[in-house]
Design a protein around this motif. Structure first.
Motif, short mmCIF file in Angstrom:
data_model
loop_
_atom_site.label_atom_id
_atom_site.label_comp_id
_atom_site.label_asym_id
_atom_site.label_seq_id
_atom_site.Cartn_x
_atom_site.Cartn_y
_atom_site.Cartn_z
N ALA A 1 3.55 -7.43 2.46
CA ALA A 1 4.08 -7.31 1.10
C ALA A 1 5.54 -7.78 1.07
CB ALA A 1 3.98 -5.87 0.61
N ILE B 1 0.83 -1.21 0.00
CA ILE B 1 0.00 0.00 0.00
C ILE B 1 0.87 1.26 0.00
CG2 ILE B 1 -1.99 -1.13 1.10
CD1 ILE B 1 -1.06 0.21 3.74
N ASP C 1 5.48 3.23 3.11
CA ASP C 1 6.87 3.60 3.40
C ASP C 1 7.41 3.05 4.72
OD1 ASP C 1 7.22 4.94 1.08
OD2 ASP C 1 7.01 6.95 1.92
S1 SF4 Z 1 6.18 -3.08 1.31
FE1 SF4 Z 1 4.83 -2.98 3.07
S2 SF4 Z 1 5.88 -1.61 4.46
FE2 SF4 Z 1 6.82 -1.30 2.46
S3 SF4 Z 1 5.66 0.36 1.56
FE3 SF4 Z 1 4.68 -1.52 0.87
S4 SF4 Z 1 3.05 -1.87 2.36
FE4 SF4 Z 1 4.43 -0.39 3.29
#
Ligand code: SF4
Ligand code: FAD
Ligand code: TPP
Ligand code: SF4
Ligand code: SF4
Ligand code: MG
Lengths: 350, 589
Positions: free
Chosen positions: B575, B502, B505
């Motif tokens: 993710a 999403i 960050d």
């Molecule tokens: S990988 Fe996970 S923690 Fe990193 S920006 Fe995407 S949703 Fe956020």
């Protein structure tokens, strides 16, 4: 199991003018929910302070109560800090600033902490133009107490459980403009390119600098139907301009020689450079800013960027003509000038 | 950049720096974890499968894995990978019952192996369990090749070598020791289904300068002399010894001399100290044994008086580099240096020689008298004859010989089954999530701060008086555990699922080493300039996702990732996941 962040850092990290890397500006490992927008704002504060080469011990962090108000633990671990009572950060900041005008005051608050319980303090600190940065990490809910709607939740915004907010929202940026704040900006936790220069400009600004940062609460307010969810904000965001902060010592001529964009010169020779300024926006014009904000709201847009600035701002110390020197630097002689001086003062009342 | 194809096992394989650098691709982090868990037998077997000689290599390996180790890019020293391997070998329980058990059902094919070094032994180990009848010829009295004749006992005890050579020979290998093969034709006439040549690089280079002939009695070719010591034909050397050369053979010669009566032992080398071929740790060990290393000295004359060697004269030089970085040694003009010596050991290089391979066998030779060998299949111009180890591409080391052996065994098996040799079997790979709970992983994700531990040495007074006394004592299990914990678990991969992200960050800000950036896509060169931390190590890949909803991509620079799992712990949507990646080179059969 890791609640521990390794001490190792990238071996090639750049250093700033003080010889520090970003590591010297970090804080403890965050205990907020994974993905909380507040953590990104903390990251931007670290980045901004590092890039500006401010000595960590020259900063005081102040906050109230809330997930947002917890964040000062997670950045600037080498700076001063005061985690105060719910909604009372402005009065603590005022007291601290009055006692020691030489520090940089960085206030962090939430929408609950500011727009509900702290509203009284908020309006007065603006009115007095206290020299500080005031960041609201605005998630439209009381995150820490499990997600109740806050006063900034939009009318019609849906909570995680499905209830719809029946009340008008308080627009904190609009309110700051109305109350005469000398620096007003709005941003989004997911937009570091914009937020970092805004924080730098706010630190540089000699007066009250307000940044309202939309910061999604992943746990209680990131559901479909919420107007503070990552997806909704990304779809409705409208930047007033792209922004760059150019410190005083940098030759602006090289980078912006083409003369495009708007340059705002600050009191110390630094510049805020705005590129692609949206129609109808003029960062020197309070009325225009209020208009633009209202229009955006009518169109269900979230206007971000630097909305208004008064480069020649006069802060509280100037207004009340307080001592030029920090009180803690005054010695016995200055504080207690003796019977003769007292007699002189008394003479003045006769 | 194009999105990274993380389904291609070669991508994550490359992230496991040590394993990738190991010629035999030993699954290093996997066995280090087992050592940390006290599972020495399992750790040994993982090694044995990959490199056949864990006990030997745990003491003597050239360790190309260590300079590659990611830890060395994060702090000063890499993990002591090699010495941890020894811990597995030292502390294992019975392993023989875990190895392929006789009898093997024969497949009717017979293979000849010429030479009994690590290359041939690896071929034997891979092919015997498949039913091949293996005949091994070696002129020495026992197996092991140069591991026996060259590597001195104070670095590699004979028991350790015997144990691991015998694990192979006990698989029903027909050995013909003390048998010098003087004709390949004769071997081919015996109608083997395939022949493997693993005869090494047996000849030490000589130094022909004035006085060489007159002083012949006290001038020895280093490798011959070491072999003669190993096989107990030579027991002493003069008090004053000069060792010529700067490679590992020179180091073994000088240290052996110290044990056979050499008191003033000097290594004299043409090149500058820093450019000597010997591994840094071997130079250190030599210096520790009071051996003087004189660099920038070019040998001129063997000085002989009354028919007896007195010493040598040298010209002093310094190194000059031209624009192309090519080095030449220019005399400094200083007077020549005389160094006294009772004996001189010449250790200036090894050469391949194949006087026993006849032209009519159809094995063609190219430049430098080396056989023409395919670098992938190890097949020569005679389809039946395969080469490996030092015999194939010149002198290297044990682990390379083993890696060649595995590949040659695959080729021989394919050849005997009349399959296409160029269709190599794909590696065995596996990717398993390590997630147990919100902050819990199956692997130890916490990154230790400790610096590299040193392996204790036996006292010099003891080791110098007994040539067979091992100098290194190995890690005790407590230190081994601490050293093992320094491993970053680079095989626990950060796997990114773009559709779940999403773009909050969280991972960007939590990563201690600033590996992760979300930005607009671009060519690699450009992307590398826009990451959160300098991205200068071009040998390390960028992991790039497909385009995200904000039109950006996720870019992860693999260079200094600590594999700490914080990105995955922080990610609200999973993710990122930490997944253990197992990569095993497929063996013959
Ligand atoms: S990988 Fe996970 S923690 Fe990193 S920006 Fe995407 S949703 Fe956020
Ligand atoms: C002094 C010295 C120290 C070394 N130290 C190390 C070390 O610490 N670590 C490391 O990794 N490597 C080391 N090496 C290198 C390593 O020993 C070799 O690279 C490795 O042994 C090569 O293996 P191989 O199987 O190709 O052949 P070899 O080990 O050379 O074995 C070849 C065998 O073939 C036999 N042979 C040759 N010709 C014939 C023939 N015509 N008929 C019958 N038999 C024949 C030889 O007698 C020998 O036993 C060292 C080398 C030397 C010289
Ligand atoms: C005087 C007082 N009243 C009420 C509370 C309970 N309380 C704790 S946090 C909070 C709301 C915080 O909301 P906000 O400032 O938006 O922070 P967030 O957690 O959303 O970041 C409230 C009402 C309190 N701690 N103190
Ligand atoms: S409850 Fe919401 S605001 Fe609080 S830490 Fe979690 S995500 Fe952030
Ligand atoms: S595992 Fe994740 S958080 Fe840890 S160093 Fe690697 S990318 Fe960064
Ligand atoms: Mg809130």
């Amino acid at each position: 199991m890791t609640y521990i962040r390794s001490q190792f850092r990238h071996p090639g990290l750049p250093v700033n003018e003080l010889g520090y890397t970003t590591k010297e500006y970090e804080g403890a490992l965050s205990t907020l929910c994974a993905g909380c927008g507040h953590d990104s704002i903390s990251g931007c504060i670290i980045q901004a302070c590092f890039e500006m080469s401010v000595a960590p011990h020259r900063i005081a962090k102040l906050s109230g109560i809330g997930c947002s108000s917890k964040t000062p633990t997670y950045f600037l671990g080498n700076s001063h800090g005061f985690n105060s009572v719910h909604g009372r950060m402005p009065s603590v900041a005022t007291g601290a600033n009055m006692a020691n005008r030489d520090l940089i005051y960085l206030g962090v608050s939430g929408d609950g902490d500011t727009a509900s319980i702290g509203m009284g303090q908020f309006v007065h600190v603006i009115r007095r133009n206290l020299n500080m940065v005031y960041i609201v990490m605005n998630n439209g809910c009381y995150g820490l107490t499990k997600g109740q709607d806050s006063a900034t939740a939009d009318e019609g915004s849906k909570s995680k459980k499905g209830s719809v907010n029946p009340f008008q929202p308080i627009d904190l940026a609009g309110m700051a403009l109305e109350l005469g704040a000398s620096f007003v900006a709005q941003s989004f936790s997911g937009d570091k390119e914009q937020l970092v220069p805004l924080i730098k400009a706010a630190i540089d600004h000699p007066g009250f600098a307000f940044i309202n940062v939309i910061s999604p609460c992943v746990t209680f307010n990131n559901n479909p139907g919420s107007t503070k969810a990552y997806d909704y904000v990304r779809e409705h965001i409208e930047a007033s301009a792209t922004i760059d902060f150019v410190p005083a010592k940098t030759e602006i001529t090289t980078k912006y020689a083409d003369g495009t964009g708007t340059d705002i010169e600050l009191h110390d020779g630094s510049h805020i450079h705005l590129e692609k300024l949206a129609a109808g926006i003029n960062p020197y014009d309070r009325l225009a800013a209020m208009n633009a904000l209202q229009n955006a709201r009518n169109n269900h847009e979230i206007l971000t960027g630097l909305l208004y600035i008064e480069p020649e701002s006069t802060d509280l110390h100037h207004t009340i003509q307080s001592s030029d020197r920090a009180l803690n630097s005054l010695g016995q002689e200055e504080l207690c000038p003796g019977a003769e001086a007292l007699a002189g003062i008394n003479e003045g009342f006769r | 950049m194009k999105p990274t194809d993380d389904k291609n096992p070669e991508y994550f394989h490359k992230v496991v720096d040590c394993q990738y650098a190991c010629p035999a691709h030993t699954p290093v982090p996997e066995y280090i974890r087992l050592i940390a868990e006290g599972k020495y037998t399992e750790a040994y077997m993982i090694n044995w499968e990959s490199n056949v000689f864990p006990g030997v290599l745990g003491r003597t390996c050239d360790r190309p894995c260590e300079p590659a180790c990611r830890r060395g890019r994060i702090e000063e020293e890499p993990v002591a990978i090699c010495r941890l391997k020894r811990v597995a070998a030292d502390n294992k329980d019975d392993v023989k019952s875990l190895m392929p058990q006789l009898p093997f059902e024969g497949n009717g094919k017979r293979i000849a192996l010429i030479g009994g070094g690590p290359a041939s032994l690896t071929v034997a180990r891979d092919l015997a369990p498949l039913g091949y009848e293996i005949h091994l010829y070696d002129e020495q009295e026992a197996g092991g090749g140069m591991m026996r004749s060259q590597i001195p006992s104070f670095r590699l005890p004979i028991d350790v070598l015997n144990e691991e050579v015998n694990y192979v020979l006990d698989m029903g290998i027909h050995t013909q020791f003390k048998t010098y093969v003087s004709s390949l034709k004769e071997i081919l006439d015996k109608e083997y289904d395939a022949v493997f040549v693993g005869t090494g690089a047996p000849r030490g280079r000589d130094l022909i300068i004035p006085g060489r002939q007159e002083a012949a009695e006290n001038i020895h070719i280093g490798v011959n002399w070491l072999a003669s010591v190993a096989f107990e034909h030579t027991h002493k050397i003069g008090k004053k010894v000069i060792v010529l050369g700067g490679g590992n053979t020179a180091m073994d010669c000088c240290r052996t001399s110290r044990r056979l009566g050499g008191e003033q032992v000097k290594v004299v080398v043409r090149s500058p100290f820093a450019e000597m071929k010997a591994s840094p740790w071997e130079k250190e060990d030599a210096v520790h044994e009071d051996i003087q290393i004189l660099d920038n000295h070019v040998p001129k004359v063997f000085v002989v008086e009354n028919g007896k060697l007195k010493g040598m004269t040298f010209e002093k030089v310094h190194a000059v580099f031209n624009d192309k970085g090519k080095r030449s040694l220019i005399p400094t003009g200083e007077p020549e240096v005389f160094i006294e010596a009772d004996d001189v050991l010449v250790a200036i290089g090894l050469e391949n020689t194949f006087p026993w391979i006849e032209k009519e066998t159809g094995v063609d030779f190219g430049e430098w008298g080396m056989p023409i060998v395919d670098a992938k299949t190890f097949q020569s111009s005679n389809k039946k004859v395969f080469f490996g180890g030092d015999a194939a591409f010149g002198p290297k080391n044990v682990i390379t010989a083993v890696a060649h052996g595995h590949q040659a065994a695959i080729s021989i098996d394919l050849y005997c089954r009349e399959k296409d040799l160029t269709e190599r079997p794909s590696p065995f790979t596996n990717l398993v999530s390590q997630k147990m709970g919100i902050h819990e992983w199956i692997y130890e994700s916490e990154v230790e701060n400790d610096h590299r531990y040193l392996v204790p040495h036996a006292a010099k007074s003891v080791t110098l008086s007994d040539r067979k006394m091992e100098v290194e004592l190995g890690f005790d299990v407590e230190t081994a555990l601490k050293e093992a914990r320094r491993c970053l678990n680079c095989d626990v991969e950060t796997v990114f699922y773009k559709d779940k992200c999403i773009e909050c960050d969280a991972c960007v800000f939590i990563c201690p080493t600033q590996c992760i950036t979300f930005t607009t896509n671009g060519e690699e060169e450009d992307l590398r300039t826009r990451l959160r931390a300098p991205s200068l190590n071009l040998k390390q890949d960028l992991y790039v996702s497909d385009t995200l909803p904000t039109q950006r991509v996720m870019v992860k620079d693999e260079d200094v990732c600590l594999h700490c799992g914080l990105c995955a712990e922080r990610c609200p949507t999973s993710a990122w996941d930490m997944q253990q990646f197992l990569y095993k080179v497929t063996k013959a059969g």
